[in-house]
Design an enzyme around this catalytic site. Structure first.
Site, short mmCIF file in Angstrom:
data_model
loop_
_atom_site.label_atom_id
_atom_site.label_comp_id
_atom_site.label_asym_id
_atom_site.label_seq_id
_atom_site.Cartn_x
_atom_site.Cartn_y
_atom_site.Cartn_z
N ALA A 144 -3.42 47.05 43.38
CA ALA A 144 -4.25 48.10 43.97
C ALA A 144 -5.70 47.67 44.19
O ALA A 144 -6.53 48.51 44.56
CB ALA A 144 -4.21 49.34 43.08
N ILE A 172 -3.48 44.65 57.00
CA ILE A 172 -3.65 43.32 56.41
C ILE A 172 -5.11 42.90 56.60
O ILE A 172 -5.57 42.72 57.72
CB ILE A 172 -2.69 42.32 57.09
CG1 ILE A 172 -1.23 42.75 56.89
CG2 ILE A 172 -2.93 40.91 56.56
CD1 ILE A 172 -0.81 42.97 55.45
N VAL A 215 -0.26 43.95 48.08
CA VAL A 215 0.70 42.86 48.34
C VAL A 215 0.90 41.96 47.13
O VAL A 215 1.66 41.01 47.18
CB VAL A 215 0.26 42.00 49.53
CG1 VAL A 215 0.35 42.78 50.82
CG2 VAL A 215 -1.14 41.43 49.32
N GLY A 216 0.24 42.24 46.01
CA GLY A 216 0.28 41.32 44.88
C GLY A 216 1.64 41.20 44.23
O GLY A 216 2.04 40.12 43.83
N GLU A 217 2.34 42.30 44.10
CA GLU A 217 3.55 42.28 43.28
C GLU A 217 4.83 42.51 44.06
O GLU A 217 5.93 42.20 43.56
CB GLU A 217 3.42 43.34 42.16
CG GLU A 217 2.41 42.93 41.12
CD GLU A 217 1.85 44.09 40.30
OE1 GLU A 217 2.20 44.19 39.14
OE2 GLU A 217 1.06 44.89 40.85
N PHE A 247 -1.86 38.19 35.88
CA PHE A 247 -0.49 38.73 35.92
C PHE A 247 -0.32 39.93 35.00
O PHE A 247 0.79 40.24 34.60
CB PHE A 247 0.55 37.66 35.57
CG PHE A 247 0.35 36.34 36.27
CD1 PHE A 247 0.02 36.29 37.60
CD2 PHE A 247 0.50 35.15 35.58
CE1 PHE A 247 -0.16 35.08 38.25
CE2 PHE A 247 0.33 33.93 36.22
CZ PHE A 247 -0.02 33.90 37.56
N PRO A 299 -4.74 37.78 56.74
CA PRO A 299 -3.34 37.36 56.75
C PRO A 299 -3.10 36.04 55.99
O PRO A 299 -2.02 35.84 55.45
CB PRO A 299 -3.01 37.19 58.24
CG PRO A 299 -4.28 37.37 58.98
CD PRO A 299 -5.31 37.99 58.08
MO1 MOS Z 1 -0.54 43.63 37.04
S1 MOS Z 1 1.07 43.51 35.89
O1 MOS Z 1 -0.64 45.14 37.60
O2 MOS Z 1 -1.82 42.75 36.59
#
Ligand code: MOS
Length: 756
Positions: free
Chosen positions: A520, A642, A716-718, A251, A645
């Protein structure tokens, strides 16, 4: 040692040449659920000792005494590391030569600059002895009053926010536009300090062999960690081998190597034996970063028809007394809504805490819960449905830069999300809906956005005469599914089935996989992999197309395609040759290629690059008790191509759960007298548990964005957190008619509205 990933866990139904796009299950899934996945702290090299941190109980002052004698005399204790005997470092831990370099507390002196700062390390034969030894140190302090909170000291304008963004940005004349606006809102929102709280604490097992160093530790950025350690210990990066096959969450807190991890390496050097150091949960509230609190004022102007004319977004935040990280909260207003005048600005104070850090959409998360709440208030002031207001005002080009971006996809997100959620049945006024138990029901919407970033990475590809392939990249799996998604890109890049590809990842001796951050990693590592695959296939094609014994002779490099371990003539697929035959005839056991990735600067300067989404939330609130629950969330997201999925859905769920968490749960409570976090544990620092997580749907909106990178991948992580937090807050208003502007929203906000 390569991590224990076998290739047999991939389902057999994978179609040739289309690994990308398949919902493969996690290739590391069986290892994880059977306990076979080895996390950093699971490593126990021969002769290993246990190190335990002693941390400061004051937030500001000086350590005047440590009972080293008592600790050292305790049975099992081998040594106590303090400023008096710590091994020398080649670099000042307080040096800072770039914005990605943070000052570390490595026992350089007796100063205390935040609570839970490491002040000594006890090293012992057992964890129990080390723990007891640390307790026996009984530190004494010369304490000064802690300066905490957003009004602790005089504020200033930071030199930059986030990573090098300007603290103030302006387009158009906001004051003039506000003065003539027929509808206006002016509201202040507060977000609390939050801590990353990855399930796996920061842990390190370090072993020196002369001046070579072997480390097991979780890392979101292997090459950067290697570089930082190399600088501090004055050794070359190649002497440092880091294994980080799995992370139990990061995180942002594992993006840069932290002070306690370095202390583990120093302890191993001091005692000349391998050492394991694992932070206790409460020790993570200080030396390993957090999300800074913010106080944000939004002034919004609109005309009578509900068209925005001005957005002014000002954010106040806090950083430590000794280092700089400024949460770029107001920057959230740069990209979403088309207003002819937009101004964003930041100010900051210095407080006696550890230095804040990137955490789960830094800036976007804090900024968007304020912006999305304010946009809802503006819609209300215009008497408009909040979705209709957003549809009228979302930006078709990025407002602050004027660059085009993929806003068509955002319109699709609004439309499909609303349809799926049933938004059309929403009454305009609040407090109109009840369920059969009499609970108040509210519906809210929030727009999601996150930049489509790319960093730099490298990969190496090999094709072997036996028909198999290898892809190597020092990438990072924090739980997001990199082992699976990146292997899928590798298989397609090599023109092989996924079970013919050996995918090596997660260690620092492999090519630099960049960092897993900024949502990214799939784009960055994926493009390096893709390019390495293309390079090795091109070399193979050269062998075939220039050899008159090959059916591909004369086709030219661009005239062949790679699929299922064969090269085919593009214009006549009946003519093909296997990789094995090509390499065999050339007398080669294997052939190797390289690939790199980086953002395309020309495309970056022409287009604004973002993923988009729209999140719809339902909450139910007990009208008597104020108790609230999120009961339903539908998010629609457009994030380019994607890759998998199944992994992406899981990522989006994770982001949406963070959003619920931001709106209703997370709050690090600071004791103003001591400067310590009162709830530095997972019992009292609330994060959503299963019972808090509602029914969730994540719709993936088809999007082909040709500009972000050749694979069309966005992150898609954040993004999930950015729309959801606001949607939940807006749903609480719609359920109750009470607009809460201080997060997390609490029961007392809803039973005692007079207090706000
Ligand atoms: Mo994140 S806050 O770009 O690991």
């Amino acid at each position: 040692m390569t991590p224990e990933i076998t290739l047999t866990q991939t389902p057999a139904h994978v179609r040739h040449g289309s690994n990308v796009g398949q919902p493969l299950t996690r290739r590391d899934g069986v290892l994880k659920v059977t306990g076979g996945a080895r996390y950093a702290a699971d490593n126990h090299p021969a002769g290993m000792l246990y190190a335990v941190l002693a941390v400061s109980s004051i937030a500001r002052g000086r350590v005047t005494f440590l009972d080293v004698q008592a600790a050292t005399s305790h049975p099992g204790v081998v040594d106590v590391m303090t400023p008096a005997n710590r091994p020398p470092l080649a670099e000042d831990p307080d040096a800072k030569t770039n914005p990605f370099m943070f000052r570390l507390d490595l026992l350089q002196n007796d100063q205390v600059r935040y609570a839970n700062q490491p002040i000594a390390v006890v090293i012992a034969e057992t964890l129990e002895a080390a723990t007891e030894g640390a307790a026996l140190l009984s530190p004494q302090y010369e304490a000064q009053p802690a300066r905490v909170g957003l009004d602790a000291s005089e504020s200033f304008v930071p030199p930059a926010v986030g990573v090098g963004n300007p603290a103030k940005v302006q387009r158009g004349d906001v004051e003039a536009a506000l003065a003539t606006a027929s509808r206006r809102i002016d509201a202040t929102y507060e977000t609390p300090a939050q801590y990353h709280n990855a399930m796996e604490p920061h842990a390190i097992v370090a072993a020196w062999d002369g001046d070579a160093l072997s480390i097991d530790t979780p890392s979101q950025g292997l090459a950067m960690a290697q570089g930082r350690i190399a600088g501090l210990f004055g050794i070359s990066p190649e002497k440092i081998h880091i294994r980080s096959p799995f992370l139990g969450g990061g995180f942002g807190s594992k993006g840069l190597i932290s002070g306690p991890q370095i202390l583990g390496i120093m302890a191993a050097r001091l005692v000349g034996r391998p050492v394991k150091l694992v932070l206790r949960r409460e020790q993570m509230y200080g030396p390993v970063g957090h999300r800074a609190p913010t106080r944000q004022t939004l002034r919004i102007g609109a005309d009578r028809d509900g068209r925005l004319s001005a957005i002014d977004h000002h954010a106040k935040t806090a950083t430590s007394t000794f280092d700089d990280f400024f949460e770029p909260a107001a920057d959230a207003s740069h990209t979403l809504y088309a207003s002819p005048a937009i101004a964003t600005s930041h100010e900051a104070v210095r407080v006696d805490t550890g230095t804040p850090l990137f955490m789960r959409a830094p800036g976007e998360a804090t900024g968007s819960i304020a912006l999305e709440s304010a946009i809802d208030e503006a819609a209300q002031a215009c008497g408009m449905d909040p979705l209709a207001f957003r549809l009228k005002n979302y930006a078709e080009v990025e407002p602050i830069s004027g660059k085009p971006f993929s806003s068509k996809a955002l319109r699709e997100c609004y439309a499909q999300g609303a349809e799926r959620f049933g938004w059309a049945r929403r009454p305009l006024a609040p407090r109109q809906m009840r369920d059969h138990d009499g609970l108040l029901v509210g519906w809210g919407v929030g727009t999601a956005t996150f930049p489509a970033l790319m960093f730099q990475a490298e990969a190496k590809a090999v094709l072997r005469q036996d028909g198999s392939g290898v892809m190597e990249i020092g990438a990072h799996d924090m739980g997001q599914g990199a082992w699976t998604a990146l292997a899928q890109i590798a298989a397609d890049g090599l023109g092989l089935d996924i079970d013919q590809v050996e995918f090596r990842s997660g260690t620092s001796d492999l090519p630099d996989g960049g960092i897993a951050g900024g949502s990214a990693h799939t784009a960055t590592a994926g493009m390096a992999i893709h390019n390495a695959g293309a390079d090795v296939v091109a070399r193979l094609a050269d062998l075939a197309t220039t050899d008159d014994r090959s059916p591909l002779f004369g086709a030219g490099n661009a005239g062949v395609i790679a699929r299922g371990g064969r090269l085919f003539r593009r214009d006549d697929e009946s003519r093909s040759e296997s990789y094995s035959d090509i390499l065999g005839r050339a007398g080669l056991a294997e052939i190797e290629g390289q690939g790199k990735s980086a953002a395309d600067q020309a495309a970056q300067s022409t287009y604004a690059m973002h993923a988009h989404g729209a999140v719809f939330a339902e909450v139910k609130v007990d009208p008597d008790l104020g108790q609230m629950r999120v009961t339903r969330v539908v998010g629609a997201f457009a994030a380019g191509r994607i890759i998998n999925p199944r992994m992406v859905r899981s990522q989006l769920f994770g982001g949406m759960i963070w959003g619920v968490s931001f709106a209703l749960h997370e709050h690090a409570v600071m004791d103003r007298r001591s400067g310590r976090t009162l709830n530095a544990n997972l019992a009292e620092y609330h994060v959503p548990v299963n019972a808090d997580v509602p029914s969730m749907e994540a719709l993936m909106i088809d999007e082909h964005d040709p500009h972000v990178n050749a694979l069309g991948i966005k992150g898609v992580g954040e993004i999930g957190i950015t729309g959801t937090a606001g949607a939940v807050a807006n749903a609480v208003w719609h359920a109750t008619g009470i607009r809460v502007r201080r997060f997390p929203i609490k029961i007392e906000d809803l039973v005692m509205p007079a207090s706000h």
